[in-house]
Design an enzyme around this catalytic site. Structure first.
Site, PDB file in Angstrom:
ATOM      1  N   ASN A 129       0.833  -1.199   0.000  1.00  0.00           N
ATOM      2  CA  ASN A 129       0.000   0.000   0.000  1.00  0.00           C
ATOM      3  C   ASN A 129       0.867   1.248   0.000  1.00  0.00           C
ATOM      4  O   ASN A 129       1.981   1.241   0.533  1.00  0.00           O
ATOM      5  CB  ASN A 129      -0.943   0.011   1.212  1.00  0.00           C
ATOM      6  CG  ASN A 129      -0.272   0.531   2.466  1.00  0.00           C
ATOM      7  OD1 ASN A 129      -0.258   1.731   2.736  1.00  0.00           O
ATOM      8  ND2 ASN A 129       0.299  -0.381   3.256  1.00  0.00           N
ATOM      9  N   ASN A 188       2.498   5.990  16.079  1.00  0.00           N
ATOM     10  CA  ASN A 188       2.974   5.526  14.776  1.00  0.00           C
ATOM     11  C   ASN A 188       4.346   6.127  14.489  1.00  0.00           C
ATOM     12  O   ASN A 188       4.461   7.224  13.951  1.00  0.00           O
ATOM     13  CB  ASN A 188       1.966   5.909  13.694  1.00  0.00           C
ATOM     14  CG  ASN A 188       2.302   5.309  12.344  1.00  0.00           C
ATOM     15  OD1 ASN A 188       3.432   4.889  12.102  1.00  0.00           O
ATOM     16  ND2 ASN A 188       1.335   5.282  11.444  1.00  0.00           N
ATOM     17  N   PHE A 189       5.384   5.390  14.868  1.00  0.00           N
ATOM     18  CA  PHE A 189       6.764   5.767  14.579  1.00  0.00           C
ATOM     19  C   PHE A 189       7.295   4.946  13.408  1.00  0.00           C
ATOM     20  O   PHE A 189       8.498   4.728  13.296  1.00  0.00           O
ATOM     21  CB  PHE A 189       7.660   5.502  15.793  1.00  0.00           C
ATOM     22  CG  PHE A 189       7.422   6.412  16.956  1.00  0.00           C
ATOM     23  CD1 PHE A 189       7.387   7.790  16.802  1.00  0.00           C
ATOM     24  CD2 PHE A 189       7.258   5.887  18.232  1.00  0.00           C
ATOM     25  CE1 PHE A 189       7.185   8.628  17.890  1.00  0.00           C
ATOM     26  CE2 PHE A 189       7.058   6.708  19.327  1.00  0.00           C
ATOM     27  CZ  PHE A 189       7.022   8.086  19.155  1.00  0.00           C
ATOM     28  N   SER A 190       6.410   4.488  12.529  1.00  0.00           N
ATOM     29  CA  SER A 190       6.847   3.430  11.628  1.00  0.00           C
ATOM     30  C   SER A 190       6.273   3.447  10.230  1.00  0.00           C
ATOM     31  O   SER A 190       6.661   2.611   9.410  1.00  0.00           O
ATOM     32  CB  SER A 190       6.505   2.084  12.272  1.00  0.00           C
ATOM     33  OG  SER A 190       5.165   2.069  12.733  1.00  0.00           O
ATOM     34  N   CYS A 191       5.360   4.350   9.905  1.00  0.00           N
ATOM     35  CA  CYS A 191       4.819   4.387   8.546  1.00  0.00           C
ATOM     36  C   CYS A 191       5.971   4.610   7.571  1.00  0.00           C
ATOM     37  O   CYS A 191       6.692   5.606   7.674  1.00  0.00           O
ATOM     38  CB  CYS A 191       3.788   5.501   8.420  1.00  0.00           C
ATOM     39  SG  CYS A 191       3.000   5.561   6.799  1.00  0.00           S
ATOM     40  N   ASN A 256       5.483  -2.736  11.657  1.00  0.00           N
ATOM     41  CA  ASN A 256       4.719  -2.068  10.615  1.00  0.00           C
ATOM     42  C   ASN A 256       5.170  -2.642   9.276  1.00  0.00           C
ATOM     43  O   ASN A 256       5.994  -3.563   9.217  1.00  0.00           O
ATOM     44  CB  ASN A 256       4.929  -0.550  10.678  1.00  0.00           C
ATOM     45  CG  ASN A 256       3.747   0.227  10.097  1.00  0.00           C
ATOM     46  OD1 ASN A 256       3.093  -0.218   9.156  1.00  0.00           O
ATOM     47  ND2 ASN A 256       3.477   1.397  10.645  1.00  0.00           N
ATOM     48  N   THR A 257       4.655  -2.106   8.194  1.00  0.00           N
ATOM     49  CA  THR A 257       4.948  -2.664   6.872  1.00  0.00           C
ATOM     50  C   THR A 257       6.398  -2.442   6.456  1.00  0.00           C
ATOM     51  O   THR A 257       7.084  -1.552   6.948  1.00  0.00           O
ATOM     52  CB  THR A 257       4.017  -2.053   5.817  1.00  0.00           C
ATOM     53  OG1 THR A 257       4.107  -0.619   5.896  1.00  0.00           O
ATOM     54  CG2 THR A 257       2.587  -2.485   6.045  1.00  0.00           C
TER      55      THR A 257
END
Length: 426
Positions: A129, A188-191, A256-257
């Site tokens: 995504n 969210n430290f990871s997108c 995360n991704t």
């Protein structure tokens, strides 16, 4: 949710900002290496069903299955559906103060199938995504959080938040989100894609100095449990996890991704997903990432076990499609297991299958609760040097056994002649 606040220091094993449900049992606090009880169970007509409930950072959930932050948590309607279907908790799609800066494109997903490039009817094993965080106004999302908590006071709703590198902005976001009554925050430290120029997401999670500073701002302000969501796009994932925990976070969520390029269309020679002829690297998820996620979770769990108190939690993420997949994450120390792409593939009702399969696994091994097997498999990981040593010793042991009996107690009546022969030298 009826609750009471505990103001205990770290030495008690609970953070001063942890809110515990009224029926919280302190004896349920986690342990990474529970007593070994692995073995096939003998069925009994009176046997009771395994208990899937978990208590994590004082938050009681009916099962460990959590909706991961993303499309399955975009609005009130879908989050309500998740609660109605029986998910243990819901993490909403990530929000920030100014949604007007978030502009998504279409198409923004691409699939990886088994077989050669261009296969059209084979199984989907990977998902990419290039979607950003929530593009809905923060005020709208906050109203929906508040509505959900009023309608489902005993269910766990977690807000995922992400903001620019700005202390005032972080403090405002946390304050406004907490006022809705959410039970916890996932940071969210990871997108891996979108807005790195604003020092958001993985831009912070990959820089331990920045991470330490931002976690300090967050934990000084937050009054509910905080989970830090880790990026896998880093050499050693235990480093940011350690920094986050030292800075006061109650839990770690991983992974995360994974940053990826899904592929090139063999007809157009353009990358996928293709937007007006162009694309950008995005986040990779679903079944194919599970082995990578398991390794990352294992490393974090071992670090947490050796360096932190047992009240810190771990939420495993990455390629979970079955209850048996979830059992793997729990065996490696996860308190909860998040599912996002799997929901997009199978729908919200899939949680019933996940619960049934996890119970089936527990029955096979005579486990009554999640805590009885959580972290059990960590003890079987070692170094390659140790593997060589263990195999050498095992080979020598087998050779010794072939050479003859070691003790008089080892003689048997049936094998007496062969046992005698085994000790003859010529």
């Amino acid at each position: 949710m009826a609750s009471m606040s505990f103001a205990l220091n770290r030495f008690s094993g609970l953070s001063s900002k942890t809110t515990l449900s009224a029926d919280f049992d302190p004896s349920s606090r986690r342990s990474f290496l529970p007593p070994t009880r692995v073995g096939l169970k003998i069925s009994s007509a009176a046997e009771s069903e395994p208990d899937l409930s978990v208590t994590v950072n004082g938050l009681k959930m009916p099962n460990p299955f959590v909706i991961g932050s993303g499309p399955p948590g975009t609005n009130y309607t879908v989050m309500k559906r998740a609660f109605d279907e029986g998910w243990g908790a819901v993490i909403a799609k990530t929000v920030s103060l100014d949604a007007s800066k978030v502009i998504n494109v279409t198409p923004r997903y691409a699939r990886l199938r088994t077989g050669s490039n261009g296969s059209a009817k084979t199984d989907v094993i990977g998902w990419q995504n290039i979607e950003l965080i929530s593009d809905r106004p923060l005020e709208t999302m906050l109203k929906e959080f508040e509505r959900l908590k009023k309608e489902y006071p005993d269910r766990i709703l977690i807000a995922s938040v992400m903001e620019e590198y700005n202390k005032t902005a972080w403090e405002e976001l946390i304050d406004r989100v907490e006022q809705t009554g959410v039970d916890a925050l996932e940071i969210n430290f990871s997108c891996p894609h979108g807005m790195p120029e604003r020092r958001m997401g993985a831009a912070v999670g990959q820089d331990c100095a920045l991470l330490d500073e931002v976690c300090g701002w967050i934990n000084a302000k937050a009054t509910v449990p905080v989970w830090a969501k880790m990026t896998p796009n880093i050499t050693d994932i235990t480093e940011p996890a350690r920094v986050s925990l030292k800075s006061g976070c109650e839990g770690i969520a991983a992974i995360n991704t994974i940053m990826s390029v899904m592929g090139i269309d063999m007809k157009t020679l353009r990358p996928e997903p293709c937007v007006e002829g162009y694309s950008t690297p995005g986040g990779y998820s679903y079944k194919a990432v599970r082995p990578i996620a398991l390794a990352k979770v294992m490393n974090i769990a071992k670090m947490m076990k050796s360096e932190f108190s047992e009240d810190r939690s771990l939420s495993g993420i990455g390629g979970v499609e079955t209850g048996y997949d979830a059992a793997e994450f729990i065996l490696l120390g996860s308190n909860t297991v998040q599912v996002c792409t799997g929901v997009m593939m199978h729908g919200y009702g899939h949680v019933k299958t996940l619960c049934a399969e996890l119970k089936d696994f527990m029955k096979q091994h005579n486990f009554s609760t999640i805590e009885e097997f959580r972290g059990h498999s960590l003890q079987y990981f070692t170094t390659h040097t140790d593997l060589v040593k263990r195999q050498k010793e095992a080979v020598e042991q087998r050779k010794a056994e072939k050479r003859g009996l070691k003790s008089d107690k080892d003689w048997t009546g049936d094998g007496f002649v062969k046992e005698t022969e085994s000790m003859v030298s010529n």
